[in-house]
Design an enzyme around this catalytic site. Structure first.
Site, PDB file in Angstrom:
ATOM      1  N   ILE A   1       0.829  -1.207   0.000  1.00  0.00           N
ATOM      2  CA  ILE A   1       0.000   0.000   0.000  1.00  0.00           C
ATOM      3  C   ILE A   1       0.867   1.262   0.000  1.00  0.00           C
ATOM      4  O   ILE A   1       0.398   2.344  -0.364  1.00  0.00           O
ATOM      5  CB  ILE A   1      -0.949  -0.034   1.228  1.00  0.00           C
ATOM      6  CG1 ILE A   1      -2.195   0.768   0.982  1.00  0.00           C
ATOM      7  CG2 ILE A   1      -0.246   0.422   2.486  1.00  0.00           C
ATOM      8  CD1 ILE A   1      -3.284   0.530   2.024  1.00  0.00           C
TER       9      ILE A   1
ATOM     10  N   ASN B   1      12.418  -7.548   6.451  1.00  0.00           N
ATOM     11  CA  ASN B   1      12.650  -6.774   7.664  1.00  0.00           C
ATOM     12  C   ASN B   1      12.238  -7.616   8.867  1.00  0.00           C
ATOM     13  O   ASN B   1      11.158  -8.221   8.859  1.00  0.00           O
ATOM     14  CB  ASN B   1      11.842  -5.476   7.632  1.00  0.00           C
ATOM     15  CG  ASN B   1      12.316  -4.538   6.538  1.00  0.00           C
ATOM     16  OD1 ASN B   1      13.494  -4.516   6.202  1.00  0.00           O
ATOM     17  ND2 ASN B   1      11.394  -3.770   5.969  1.00  0.00           N
TER      18      ASN B   1
ATOM     19  N   HIS C   1       6.888 -11.413   6.064  1.00  0.00           N
ATOM     20  CA  HIS C   1       6.640 -11.046   4.656  1.00  0.00           C
ATOM     21  C   HIS C   1       7.960 -10.785   3.950  1.00  0.00           C
ATOM     22  O   HIS C   1       8.919 -10.299   4.548  1.00  0.00           O
ATOM     23  CB  HIS C   1       5.725  -9.821   4.540  1.00  0.00           C
ATOM     24  CG  HIS C   1       6.130  -8.653   5.393  1.00  0.00           C
ATOM     25  ND1 HIS C   1       5.872  -8.583   6.739  1.00  0.00           N
ATOM     26  CD2 HIS C   1       6.785  -7.499   5.079  1.00  0.00           C
ATOM     27  CE1 HIS C   1       6.339  -7.445   7.223  1.00  0.00           C
ATOM     28  NE2 HIS C   1       6.912  -6.760   6.232  1.00  0.00           N
TER      29      HIS C   1
HETATM   30  P1  DGP Z   1       7.643  -3.837   7.107  1.00  0.00           P
HETATM   31  O1  DGP Z   1       7.993  -2.429   7.442  1.00  0.00           O
HETATM   32  O2  DGP Z   1       8.806  -4.640   6.540  1.00  0.00           O
HETATM   33  O3  DGP Z   1       6.954  -4.530   8.260  1.00  0.00           O
HETATM   34  O4  DGP Z   1       6.604  -3.733   5.914  1.00  0.00           O
HETATM   35  C1  DGP Z   1       5.216  -3.672   6.066  1.00  0.00           C
HETATM   36  C2  DGP Z   1       4.669  -3.199   4.759  1.00  0.00           C
HETATM   37  O5  DGP Z   1       3.279  -3.472   4.747  1.00  0.00           O
HETATM   38  C3  DGP Z   1       4.823  -1.712   4.497  1.00  0.00           C
HETATM   39  O6  DGP Z   1       5.655  -1.514   3.364  1.00  0.00           O
HETATM   40  C4  DGP Z   1       3.421  -1.201   4.230  1.00  0.00           C
HETATM   41  C5  DGP Z   1       2.635  -2.477   4.005  1.00  0.00           C
HETATM   42  N1  DGP Z   1       1.270  -2.434   4.486  1.00  0.00           N
HETATM   43  C6  DGP Z   1       0.869  -2.117   5.748  1.00  0.00           C
HETATM   44  N2  DGP Z   1      -0.463  -2.202   5.841  1.00  0.00           N
HETATM   45  C7  DGP Z   1      -0.909  -2.588   4.622  1.00  0.00           C
HETATM   46  C8  DGP Z   1      -2.216  -2.854   4.104  1.00  0.00           C
HETATM   47  O7  DGP Z   1      -3.244  -2.755   4.770  1.00  0.00           O
HETATM   48  N3  DGP Z   1      -2.304  -3.223   2.802  1.00  0.00           N
HETATM   49  C9  DGP Z   1      -1.174  -3.362   2.021  1.00  0.00           C
HETATM   50  N4  DGP Z   1      -1.373  -3.718   0.748  1.00  0.00           N
HETATM   51  N5  DGP Z   1       0.064  -3.120   2.476  1.00  0.00           N
HETATM   52  C10 DGP Z   1       0.190  -2.744   3.766  1.00  0.00           C
END
Ligand code: DGP
Length: 116
Positions: free
Chosen positions: A36, A89, A102
């Protein structure tokens, strides 16, 4: 469907279809969807359906292999053959903000090193 979902985990909610996401790929073990908050022209997250907080919590090494293998397949499908970056991460110092394992697939631009 995840068999050990965490009630407050946003990625478990995406797996369950309770929060919409732009899905790129899925199978019985994983889901891949667009981040997102994209940090590159292509930014996709590959997650296991089954909740695990981070790489230290996954006992199933074949699942880890499957996640990385699928990330590579997706990168090729997204035309990133010129290069891309896979990032996991982990924990607070690792910059992890969502505590459901992830793999980030980042591509579509030249990456710099070292990361911030
Ligand atoms: P990290 O910082 O490595 O934990 O990455 C988490 C990622 O998840 C960050 O790049 C933004 C993404 N993210 C967080 N909430 C959502 C969501 O509701 N939908 C999507 N598609 N991505 C999300």
């Amino acid at each position: 469907m995840s068999d050990n979902r965490e009630p407050n985990c946003i990625f478990c909610k995406i797996v369950a279809g309770e929060i919409p996401a732009k899905l790129v790929a899925e199978d019985e073990h994983l889901v891949a969807f667009r981040d997102i908050n994209a940090q590159a022209p292509t930014h996709i997250l590959v997650i296991p359906r089954k909740h695990a907080k981070n790489i230290l919590e996954v006992a199933d090494t074949s699942l880890v292999g499957h996640l990385f293998s699928k990330a590579g397949e997706i990168a090729v499908k997204e035309q990133l053959q010129n290069g891309f970056r896979l990032v996991v991460n982990t924990g607070d110092d690792g910059g992890q903000t969502v505590h459901h394992l992830h793999i980030h697939i980042l591509g579509g631009r030249a990456m710099s090193w070292p990361p911030g």
